[in-house]
Design a protein around this motif. Sequence first.
Motif, PDB file in Angstrom:
ATOM      1  N   LYS A   1      69.204  97.926   5.078  1.00  0.00           N
ATOM      2  CA  LYS A   1      70.396  97.956   4.229  1.00  0.00           C
ATOM      3  C   LYS A   1      71.276  99.099   4.697  1.00  0.00           C
ATOM      4  O   LYS A   1      70.784 100.155   5.083  1.00  0.00           O
ATOM      5  N   ASN A   2      72.583  98.910   4.616  1.00  0.00           N
ATOM      6  CA  ASN A   2      73.511 100.008   4.846  1.00  0.00           C
ATOM      7  C   ASN A   2      73.636 100.756   3.522  1.00  0.00           C
ATOM      8  O   ASN A   2      74.326 100.308   2.608  1.00  0.00           O
TER       9      ASN A   2
ATOM     10  N   GLN B   1      75.113 103.452   2.910  1.00  0.00           N
ATOM     11  CA  GLN B   1      76.380 104.157   2.765  1.00  0.00           C
ATOM     12  C   GLN B   1      77.393 103.338   1.961  1.00  0.00           C
ATOM     13  O   GLN B   1      78.421 103.859   1.543  1.00  0.00           O
TER      14      GLN B   1
ATOM     15  N   HIS C   1      75.314  95.281   2.276  1.00  0.00           N
ATOM     16  CA  HIS C   1      75.621  95.178   3.699  1.00  0.00           C
ATOM     17  C   HIS C   1      74.292  95.362   4.429  1.00  0.00           C
ATOM     18  O   HIS C   1      73.468  96.194   4.039  1.00  0.00           O
TER      19      HIS C   1
ATOM     20  N   ILE D   1      72.185  95.713   8.300  1.00  0.00           N
ATOM     21  CA  ILE D   1      72.287  96.085   9.712  1.00  0.00           C
ATOM     22  C   ILE D   1      71.091  95.486  10.440  1.00  0.00           C
ATOM     23  O   ILE D   1      69.939  95.744  10.075  1.00  0.00           O
TER      24      ILE D   1
ATOM     25  N   GLU E   1      76.409  94.856  11.974  1.00  0.00           N
ATOM     26  CA  GLU E   1      76.484  94.972  10.522  1.00  0.00           C
ATOM     27  C   GLU E   1      77.139  93.727   9.933  1.00  0.00           C
ATOM     28  O   GLU E   1      78.128  93.217  10.469  1.00  0.00           O
TER      29      GLU E   1
END
Length: 81
Positions: free
Chosen positions: A34-35, A37, A50, A52, A68
């Motif tokens: 998971k992103n 950020q 999101h 990756i 991504e």
Amino acid sequence: MTTIKISKNVSLDLTLNEQTSTTGRPIRLSGIAKNLQIAEKWVNKSFKNHWIYTFKYLDAYDEFVSFEFDYNDKFVGICRI
């Protein structure tokens, strides 16, 4: 999802099988994350993130490429690690 679509003509399988990149180099899925950020978002009655997807080039010792994808599984960008 078993395949990610990077562009109209480019897609990669999310398996541990060896594949060939668009440059002709051998690659293999290395990890999915998971992103963290970017915040989760409520989409179609569930939380979405999101993601990756990281692939390792098999002809190099420490070369990776990551892709991504957004909440709707659309390609966001590419980065080399």
